[in-house]
Write a protein that holds these residues in place. Structure first.
Motif, PDB file in Angstrom:
ATOM      1  N   TYR A  93       0.978  -1.329   0.154  1.00 48.46           N
ATOM      2  CA  TYR A  93      -0.019  -0.053  -0.246  1.00 48.46           C
ATOM      3  C   TYR A  93       0.934   1.315   0.021  1.00 48.46           C
ATOM      4  CZ  TYR A  93      -3.360   3.575   1.358  1.00 48.46           C
ATOM      5  OH  TYR A  93      -4.290   4.906   1.074  1.00 48.46           O
ATOM      6  N   LEU A  94       0.823   2.120  -1.012  1.00 50.55           N
ATOM      7  CA  LEU A  94       1.358   3.369  -1.186  1.00 50.55           C
ATOM      8  C   LEU A  94       0.481   4.728  -0.780  1.00 50.55           C
ATOM      9  CD1 LEU A  94       3.282   1.426  -2.750  1.00 50.55           C
ATOM     10  CD2 LEU A  94       3.925   3.235  -4.188  1.00 50.55           C
ATOM     11  N   THR A 138       0.535 -16.021  -4.637  1.00 50.87           N
ATOM     12  CA  THR A 138      -1.156 -15.897  -4.741  1.00 50.87           C
ATOM     13  C   THR A 138      -1.690 -15.004  -3.912  1.00 50.87           C
ATOM     14  OG1 THR A 138      -0.918 -18.190  -5.255  1.00 50.87           O
ATOM     15  CG2 THR A 138      -3.158 -17.421  -4.614  1.00 50.87           C
ATOM     16  N   ASN A 139      -2.616 -14.156  -4.573  1.00 52.64           N
ATOM     17  CA  ASN A 139      -3.414 -13.105  -3.837  1.00 52.64           C
ATOM     18  C   ASN A 139      -2.406 -11.927  -3.384  1.00 52.64           C
ATOM     19  OD1 ASN A 139      -5.483 -12.131  -2.366  1.00 52.64           O
ATOM     20  ND2 ASN A 139      -5.225 -13.201  -0.520  1.00 52.64           N
ATOM     21  N   ILE A 140      -1.845 -11.211  -4.393  1.00 54.27           N
ATOM     22  CA  ILE A 140      -1.059 -10.017  -4.030  1.00 54.27           C
ATOM     23  C   ILE A 140      -1.488  -8.860  -4.622  1.00 54.27           C
ATOM     24  CG2 ILE A 140       1.131 -11.235  -3.751  1.00 54.27           C
ATOM     25  CD1 ILE A 140       1.711 -10.789  -6.451  1.00 54.27           C
ATOM     26  N   THR A 141      -1.636  -7.598  -3.860  1.00 51.70           N
ATOM     27  CA  THR A 141      -2.243  -6.462  -4.283  1.00 51.70           C
ATOM     28  C   THR A 141      -1.160  -5.191  -4.106  1.00 51.70           C
ATOM     29  OG1 THR A 141      -4.251  -7.249  -3.739  1.00 51.70           O
ATOM     30  CG2 THR A 141      -4.177  -4.916  -3.951  1.00 51.70           C
ATOM     31  N   LEU A 142      -1.175  -4.255  -5.269  1.00 49.87           N
ATOM     32  CA  LEU A 142      -0.531  -3.109  -5.106  1.00 49.87           C
ATOM     33  C   LEU A 142      -1.564  -2.095  -5.284  1.00 49.87           C
ATOM     34  CD1 LEU A 142       1.554  -5.403  -6.474  1.00 49.87           C
ATOM     35  CD2 LEU A 142       3.083  -3.487  -6.569  1.00 49.87           C
ATOM     36  N   TYR A 143      -1.713  -1.197  -4.269  1.00 50.15           N
ATOM     37  CA  TYR A 143      -2.738   0.011  -4.332  1.00 50.15           C
ATOM     38  C   TYR A 143      -2.231   1.177  -3.698  1.00 50.15           C
ATOM     39  CZ  TYR A 143      -4.362  -1.431   0.201  1.00 50.15           C
ATOM     40  OH  TYR A 143      -4.626  -1.778   1.304  1.00 50.15           O
ATOM     41  N   GLY A 144      -3.093   2.076  -3.787  1.00 55.33           N
ATOM     42  CA  GLY A 144      -2.913   3.358  -2.806  1.00 55.33           C
ATOM     43  C   GLY A 144      -3.007   4.541  -3.896  1.00 55.33           C
ATOM     44  N   LYS A 145      -2.549   5.803  -3.442  1.00 56.04           N
ATOM     45  CA  LYS A 145      -2.416   7.003  -4.020  1.00 56.04           C
ATOM     46  C   LYS A 145      -1.018   7.270  -4.299  1.00 56.04           C
ATOM     47  CE  LYS A 145      -6.803   8.622  -2.517  1.00 56.04           C
ATOM     48  NZ  LYS A 145      -7.684   9.543  -1.768  1.00 56.04           N
TER      49      LYS A 145
END
Length: 527
Positions: A93-94, A138-145
């Motif tokens: 999370y950024l 498996t099941n990785i997320t990169l997200y944010g602003k």
């Protein structure tokens, strides 16, 4: 009365048990919420100078061993790093104001693991070096602003300097173009054999090579990202290689090479069930391309609601030249402005035991504007010039002798061409159209055949093609015919709107089983 009390007591016990189970479920859900792992807690310093590779990796590793996975958190700051590897059940999370900076020292990069990866006929064509790596996760997320900035130009120039200083020699160095090869320049993302990957919201920019690369992944979602990759040569936007169940939506891609590129490096594997929609793309090569690596294939692909601008080569390029199969492709609702070519479909035989196949392609609701000069002239990183004099190129749909592109429908298409062709620049008369070379083994590109005898469409070696509701415009006159068809079986044309002309605009050579409306018949000429 006793019976009533027993019934009431029984109901109360059921309700208590139900509430107890619900509370346990909520507690269980709370227990399984992902724990936050702040990279600063693990020693990262957001000053833009300190190399934080080990600290960030420690946070990722710690998050990966929790029961339900963890969330690695980047607060506001500039966090310099080399290669980091994501693990299963870990989110990155950024936060707003956070920047992940790629190191400009090539020693800080490594390749994603090759364990379990099938063999590819072109092993040296595709580097697996990357800033953010993931393998078999498996099941990785990169997200944010926040932002990921690869500092690609500085990194590429460092690699170039090390080559010339004989410190780190690139065996594939491009002497003519004076640049290090793709094999030594890291990508921003290099993901291999991953499942359930989600990337959303972040700004991503400036790779030394390709931008986001995904190989042999399943269930990949990319949504609402801004991707600017114009720092150096071969700066593709996204490369999707032999992946299944992919959704790319609401993205803005601005790249110095192909924008969204579907590739197939592995025979027997496919890009399958791909959905690309609501994106804006600018490219100094092609906006959306299938190939050129095409060993396995591409099937069940839908591309729709795309805006394309200032793109040097093709808005849509569909290419099988390495034995790959392309089938069940739908491209619709595309608007391309200031673009060098509208449609390029090519079946060739550069590699593989036998030619591949292209069949069942629907292209509809397309509006394209072709300029007279270079569409990307105002950009500092421009694609290589076409190395010969030529008139404006038409759209091309071209197979090879004995191997036909099959079942193509082009519907509700409007293309505006610049005209202004001159026989003094280049000229292939209609009685010598056999001079257009086959180039069966060549790299596929919209300018590969040299000067072409048509200004709107050049179609050769095709079986089963329909043109419906077609409007072709010219800004200025063109001495060539609009359509040239050579070696076709089963052609249908209806509602073809052409500019007023004193010459025949639809030319046939060796075309069989033709159905034309009255307007098309009036423009027909048989060679």
């Amino acid at each position: 009365m006793r019976n009533k009390l027993k019934i009431i007591t029984f109901i109360i016990n059921i309700l208590v048990a139900s509430f107890s189970l619900a509370a346990k479920d909520v507690a269980k859900e709370n227990d399984e919420e992902k724990k936050i792992f702040n990279v600063v807690t693990y020693g990262a310093v957001g000053d833009g100078k300190t190399l934080n590779t080990l600290a960030i990796q420690k946070a990722i590793d710690a998050a990966s061993i929790t029961k339900s996975g963890g969330r690695v958190f980047f607060p506001k700051g500039q966090f310099l790093t080399g290669s980091i590897e994501l693990k299963s059940n870990v989110d990155l999370y950024l936060s707003e104001g956070s920047i992940v900076l790629g190191s400009t020292d090539p020693k800080d990069y490594q390749s994603v693991s090759s364990e379990g990866r099938p063999d590819s006929p072109k092993k040296d064509d595709n580097t697996h070096l990357g800033l953010i790596l993931a393998h078999n996760a498996t099941n990785i997320t990169l997200y944010g602003k926040g932002t990921i900035d690869g500092q690609g130009r500085a990194l590429a120039l460092t690699i170039d300097s090390l080559h010339h200083a004989q410190v780190q020699v690139d065996p594939n160095y491009n002497v003519l173009s004076m640049r290090p090869s793709e094999t030594v320049r890291p990508k921003l993302f290099s993901f291999s054999q991953c499942k359930k990957v989600k990337i959303e919201g972040i700004d991503i920019k400036s790779s030394a090579g390709w931008g986001l690369s995904f190989e042999l992944c399943n269930d990949l979602t990319i949504n609402r990202i801004n991707l600017t990759n114009r720092a150096f040569w071969n700066n593709d936007g996204m490369d999707i290689t032999d992946c299944t169940n992919v959704r790319i939506t609401n993205c803005d891609v601005n790249s110095a090479d192909d924008g969204l590129c579907l590739k197939s490096y592995y025979p027997g594997y496919f890009n399958d069930n791909i959905y690309i929609a609501n994106c804006t793309i600018r490219s100094s090569a092609s906006a959306i391309k299938f190939g050129t690596a095409s060993y396995g294939g591409f099937k069940n692909v839908t591309i729709e609601h795309i805006k394309i601008f200032d793109t040097f080569r093709s808005a849509i390029a569909i290419e099988s030249v390495d034995g790959g199969i392309i089938e069940n492709i739908k491209v619709q609702n595309i608007k391309a402005k200031n673009t060098g070519n509208g449609i390029f479909i090519r079946l060739g035989h550069r590699a593989g035991e036998k030619p591949g196949r292209i069949k069942n392609v629907l292209i509809k609701d397309i509006k394209v504007q072709i300029p007279f000069g270079r569409p990307d002239i105002n950009y500092d990183m421009r694609g290589p010039e076409v190395p010969y004099s030529h008139n404006p190129f038409p759209a091309s749909i071209v197979g090879i002798p004995g191997h036909y592109i099959e079942n193509v429908i082009i519907e509700n298409l409007e293309i505006t061409y610049p005209g202004r062709s001159s026989k003094g620049i280049a000229y292939i008369p209609l009685n010598r159209i056999e001079q257009v070379p086959e180039k069966i083994k060549n790299y596929p590109e919209f300018d590969m055949f040299g000067e072409l005898p048509a200004w709107a469409f050049y179609v050769r070696h095709v079986k089963g093609i329909e043109f419906r509701d077609i409007k072709i415009k010219l800004d200025h006159e063109d001495f060539r015919p609009a359509f040239v068809f050579d070696d076709l079986l089963d052609l249908k044309m209806e509602h073809i709107n052409l500019p007023k002309s004193s010459k025949k605009e639809i030319v046939f050579k060796n075309v069989k089983n033709v159905k034309l409306d009255d307007n098309a018949v009036s423009h027909r000429e048989e060679l």
